[in-house]
Scaffold this motif. Structure first.
Motif, PDB file in Angstrom:
ATOM      1  N   ARG A  92       0.873  -1.174   0.000  1.00 21.15           N
ATOM      2  CA  ARG A  92       0.000   0.000   0.000  1.00 21.15           C
ATOM      3  C   ARG A  92       0.908   1.221   0.000  1.00 21.15           C
ATOM      4  NH1 ARG A  92      -4.179   2.440   4.490  1.00 21.15           N
ATOM      5  NH2 ARG A  92      -5.355   3.700   2.994  1.00 21.15           N
ATOM      6  N   HIS A  93       0.619   2.149  -0.882  1.00 25.98           N
ATOM      7  CA  HIS A  93       1.479   3.330  -1.032  1.00 25.98           C
ATOM      8  C   HIS A  93       1.622   4.115   0.264  1.00 25.98           C
ATOM      9  CE1 HIS A  93      -1.794   6.276  -0.895  1.00 25.98           C
ATOM     10  NE2 HIS A  93      -2.504   5.402  -1.591  1.00 25.98           N
ATOM     11  N   ALA A  94       2.689   4.878   0.312  1.00 27.94           N
ATOM     12  CA  ALA A  94       2.965   5.762   1.442  1.00 27.94           C
ATOM     13  C   ALA A  94       2.060   6.997   1.359  1.00 27.94           C
ATOM     14  CB  ALA A  94       4.444   6.154   1.427  1.00 27.94           C
ATOM     15  N   PRO A 129       1.429  12.964  -5.909  1.00 30.34           N
ATOM     16  CA  PRO A 129       2.743  12.484  -5.450  1.00 30.34           C
ATOM     17  C   PRO A 129       2.763  12.160  -3.958  1.00 30.34           C
ATOM     18  CG  PRO A 129       2.751  14.870  -5.502  1.00 30.34           C
ATOM     19  CD  PRO A 129       1.368  14.432  -5.983  1.00 30.34           C
ATOM     20  N   LEU A 130       3.829  11.508  -3.539  1.00 29.97           N
ATOM     21  CA  LEU A 130       4.041  11.272  -2.117  1.00 29.97           C
ATOM     22  C   LEU A 130       4.348  12.602  -1.426  1.00 29.97           C
ATOM     23  CD1 LEU A 130       6.278   8.060  -2.007  1.00 29.97           C
ATOM     24  CD2 LEU A 130       3.791   8.247  -1.710  1.00 29.97           C
ATOM     25  N   SER A 131       3.974  12.675  -0.167  1.00 30.49           N
ATOM     26  CA  SER A 131       4.331  13.819   0.668  1.00 30.49           C
ATOM     27  C   SER A 131       5.782  13.624   1.129  1.00 30.49           C
ATOM     28  CB  SER A 131       3.408  13.869   1.890  1.00 30.49           C
ATOM     29  OG  SER A 131       3.621  12.716   2.699  1.00 30.49           O
ATOM     30  N   GLU A 132       6.312  14.595   1.839  1.00 25.85           N
ATOM     31  CA  GLU A 132       7.673  14.453   2.381  1.00 25.85           C
ATOM     32  C   GLU A 132       7.723  13.245   3.325  1.00 25.85           C
ATOM     33  OE1 GLU A 132      10.792  16.942   5.149  1.00 25.85           O
ATOM     34  OE2 GLU A 132       9.497  18.076   3.777  1.00 25.85           O
ATOM     35  N   LYS A 133       6.719  13.108   4.189  1.00 18.63           N
ATOM     36  CA  LYS A 133       6.648  11.953   5.087  1.00 18.63           C
ATOM     37  C   LYS A 133       6.559  10.661   4.258  1.00 18.63           C
ATOM     38  CE  LYS A 133       3.730   9.786   8.683  1.00 18.63           C
ATOM     39  NZ  LYS A 133       4.347   8.531   8.446  1.00 18.63           N
ATOM     40  N   GLY A 134       5.754  10.681   3.208  1.00 20.32           N
ATOM     41  CA  GLY A 134       5.603   9.506   2.352  1.00 20.32           C
ATOM     42  C   GLY A 134       6.919   9.092   1.700  1.00 20.32           C
ATOM     43  N   ARG A 135       7.716  10.072   1.266  1.00 19.21           N
ATOM     44  CA  ARG A 135       9.017   9.757   0.655  1.00 19.21           C
ATOM     45  C   ARG A 135       9.950   9.097   1.675  1.00 19.21           C
ATOM     46  NH1 ARG A 135       7.901  14.596  -1.804  1.00 19.21           N
ATOM     47  NH2 ARG A 135       9.285  15.798  -0.486  1.00 19.21           N
ATOM     48  N   LYS A 136       9.922   9.593   2.906  1.00 18.33           N
ATOM     49  CA  LYS A 136      10.747   8.981   3.966  1.00 18.33           C
ATOM     50  C   LYS A 136      10.269   7.558   4.256  1.00 18.33           C
ATOM     51  CE  LYS A 136      11.959  13.323   6.195  1.00 18.33           C
ATOM     52  NZ  LYS A 136      11.624  14.261   7.266  1.00 18.33           N
ATOM     53  N   ASP A 137       8.953   7.382   4.334  1.00 22.31           N
ATOM     54  CA  ASP A 137       8.391   6.060   4.612  1.00 22.31           C
ATOM     55  C   ASP A 137       8.649   5.084   3.467  1.00 22.31           C
ATOM     56  OD1 ASP A 137       7.479   6.884   7.091  1.00 22.31           O
ATOM     57  OD2 ASP A 137       5.426   7.246   6.405  1.00 22.31           O
ATOM     58  N   ARG A 157       1.785   7.906  -6.766  1.00 22.66           N
ATOM     59  CA  ARG A 157       2.111   7.615  -5.364  1.00 22.66           C
ATOM     60  C   ARG A 157       2.461   6.148  -5.148  1.00 22.66           C
ATOM     61  NH1 ARG A 157      -3.302   8.675  -5.978  1.00 22.66           N
ATOM     62  NH2 ARG A 157      -4.833   7.290  -4.980  1.00 22.66           N
ATOM     63  N   ALA A 158       1.843   5.255  -5.906  1.00 23.26           N
ATOM     64  CA  ALA A 158       2.170   3.823  -5.805  1.00 23.26           C
ATOM     65  C   ALA A 158       3.546   3.553  -6.415  1.00 23.26           C
ATOM     66  CB  ALA A 158       1.100   2.988  -6.488  1.00 23.26           C
ATOM     67  N   VAL A 159       3.799   4.142  -7.583  1.00 20.88           N
ATOM     68  CA  VAL A 159       5.098   3.982  -8.252  1.00 20.88           C
ATOM     69  C   VAL A 159       6.214   4.515  -7.361  1.00 20.88           C
ATOM     70  CG1 VAL A 159       6.508   4.726 -10.223  1.00 20.88           C
ATOM     71  CG2 VAL A 159       4.130   4.026 -10.595  1.00 20.88           C
ATOM     72  N   GLU A 160       6.023   5.718  -6.810  1.00 21.33           N
ATOM     73  CA  GLU A 160       7.063   6.317  -5.973  1.00 21.33           C
ATOM     74  C   GLU A 160       7.353   5.479  -4.725  1.00 21.33           C
ATOM     75  OE1 GLU A 160       6.774  11.075  -6.997  1.00 21.33           O
ATOM     76  OE2 GLU A 160       5.632  10.333  -5.286  1.00 21.33           O
ATOM     77  N   ARG A 175      -9.370  -0.554   7.560  1.00 22.39           N
ATOM     78  CA  ARG A 175      -9.261   0.591   8.473  1.00 22.39           C
ATOM     79  C   ARG A 175      -7.980   0.538   9.306  1.00 22.39           C
ATOM     80  NH1 ARG A 175     -15.117   0.330   8.381  1.00 22.39           N
ATOM     81  NH2 ARG A 175     -15.927   2.404   7.963  1.00 22.39           N
ATOM     82  N   GLU A 176      -7.445  -0.662   9.517  1.00 18.46           N
ATOM     83  CA  GLU A 176      -6.242  -0.824  10.340  1.00 18.46           C
ATOM     84  C   GLU A 176      -4.946  -0.761   9.537  1.00 18.46           C
ATOM     85  OE1 GLU A 176      -6.832  -4.457  12.516  1.00 18.46           O
ATOM     86  OE2 GLU A 176      -8.678  -3.702  13.433  1.00 18.46           O
ATOM     87  N   LEU A 177      -5.036  -0.718   8.210  1.00 19.09           N
ATOM     88  CA  LEU A 177      -3.824  -0.633   7.392  1.00 19.09           C
ATOM     89  C   LEU A 177      -3.071   0.653   7.675  1.00 19.09           C
ATOM     90  CD1 LEU A 177      -4.894  -1.728   3.788  1.00 19.09           C
ATOM     91  CD2 LEU A 177      -3.445  -2.990   5.386  1.00 19.09           C
ATOM     92  N   GLU A 178      -1.777   0.565   7.536  1.00 18.55           N
ATOM     93  CA  GLU A 178      -0.951   1.759   7.648  1.00 18.55           C
ATOM     94  C   GLU A 178      -0.603   2.266   6.257  1.00 18.55           C
ATOM     95  OE1 GLU A 178       2.351   0.961  10.247  1.00 18.55           O
ATOM     96  OE2 GLU A 178       1.023   0.303  11.853  1.00 18.55           O
ATOM     97  N   MET A 179       0.003   3.432   6.206  1.00 14.60           N
ATOM     98  CA  MET A 179       0.463   4.045   4.962  1.00 14.60           C
ATOM     99  C   MET A 179       1.935   4.328   5.114  1.00 14.60           C
ATOM    100  SD  MET A 179      -1.870   7.010   3.394  1.00 14.60           S
ATOM    101  CE  MET A 179      -3.363   6.623   2.568  1.00 14.60           C
ATOM    102  N   PRO A 180       2.828   3.575   4.560  1.00 15.21           N
ATOM    103  CA  PRO A 180       2.619   2.400   3.708  1.00 15.21           C
ATOM    104  C   PRO A 180       2.424   1.145   4.561  1.00 15.21           C
ATOM    105  CG  PRO A 180       4.957   2.827   3.922  1.00 15.21           C
ATOM    106  CD  PRO A 180       4.245   3.919   4.693  1.00 15.21           C
ATOM    107  N   ASP A 181       2.059   0.075   3.895  1.00 15.35           N
ATOM    108  CA  ASP A 181       1.945  -1.224   4.543  1.00 15.35           C
ATOM    109  C   ASP A 181       2.314  -2.279   3.505  1.00 15.35           C
ATOM    110  OD1 ASP A 181       1.494  -2.798   6.780  1.00 15.35           O
ATOM    111  OD2 ASP A 181      -0.486  -1.936   7.170  1.00 15.35           O
ATOM    112  N   VAL A 182       2.838  -3.419   3.974  1.00 22.22           N
ATOM    113  CA  VAL A 182       3.300  -4.469   3.059  1.00 22.22           C
ATOM    114  C   VAL A 182       2.806  -5.824   3.557  1.00 22.22           C
ATOM    115  CG1 VAL A 182       5.295  -5.586   1.973  1.00 22.22           C
ATOM    116  CG2 VAL A 182       5.416  -3.154   2.574  1.00 22.22           C
TER     117      VAL A 182
END
Length: 181
Positions: free
Chosen positions: A8-10, A22-30, A53-56, A158-165
């Motif tokens: 699941r994308h960040a 696009p991913l946010s700054e937090k998303g890029r770190k994650d 966002r999925a590709v990134e 609902r319990e998934l995180e962003m990102p999650d694997v």
């Protein structure tokens, strides 16, 4: 055994344009954390939803194994509605309560699930015996998982995180196990 790593994308920057968000700054770190989590998994192939966002989120692992990302249209997020919904959580609850319910301009759970599962079956056929990362989205990911095991529903989403694997291990088209990475 074929292992599909559904990612699941960040976190992304909200824009109404789904394709280019696009991913946010937090998303890029994650996303860097996703790369670290996948480095020891023996990944062979990288696929992704065409949404940015999925590709990134999976670009780092693609670079690590020196592979191109194959875009798989079926892994894009489900279209909940073509118009803004007044209460997102209520809309999600409604479509999960009635899998055939279609909101204005959207996809029902059944329609989106069918699309996602067709994409999974194509990937399983093309990459039999491989370890495949798939950059995707929360709702379509859980709809796919739900097809193979009804325990994965709206509460799991609902319990998934962003990102999650989650690693789904298959023998042919049969889901053998699910493991969070």
């Amino acid at each position: 055994m074929t292992k599909l790593y559904l990612v699941r994308h960040a976190h992304s920057i909200y824009t109404p344009e789904e394709l280019t968000r696009p991913l946010s700054e937090k998303g890029r770190k994650d996303a860097l954390n996703v790369t670290e989590r996948l480095k020891e998994e023996g990944i062979d192939v990288i696929c992704s939803s065409p949404y940015k966002r999925a590709v990134e989120t999976v670009e780092g692992i693609a670079g690590h194994i020196n592979q191109e990302i194959t875009l798989v249209e079926e892994m894009r997020e489900r279209t909940l509605s073509s118009v803004p919904v007044e209460n997102f959580q209520e809309a999600i609850s409604s479509v999960w309560a009635d899998p055939s319910l279609t909101l204005e301009g959207g996809e029902s759970n059944l329609t989106a699930q069918k699309r996602g599962v067709e994409g999974i079956f194509k990937i399983l056929e093309e990459y039999t015996g491989k370890n495949v990362v798939i950059g995707t989205h929360g709702n379509i990911m859980v709809l796919i998982m739900n097809y193979f095991d009804a325990r994965y529903g709206v509460e799991f989403w609902r319990e998934l995180e962003m990102p999650d694997v989650y690693c789904l291990a298959f023998h042919d088209r049969n889901l053998e196990s699910v493991k969070r990475i």
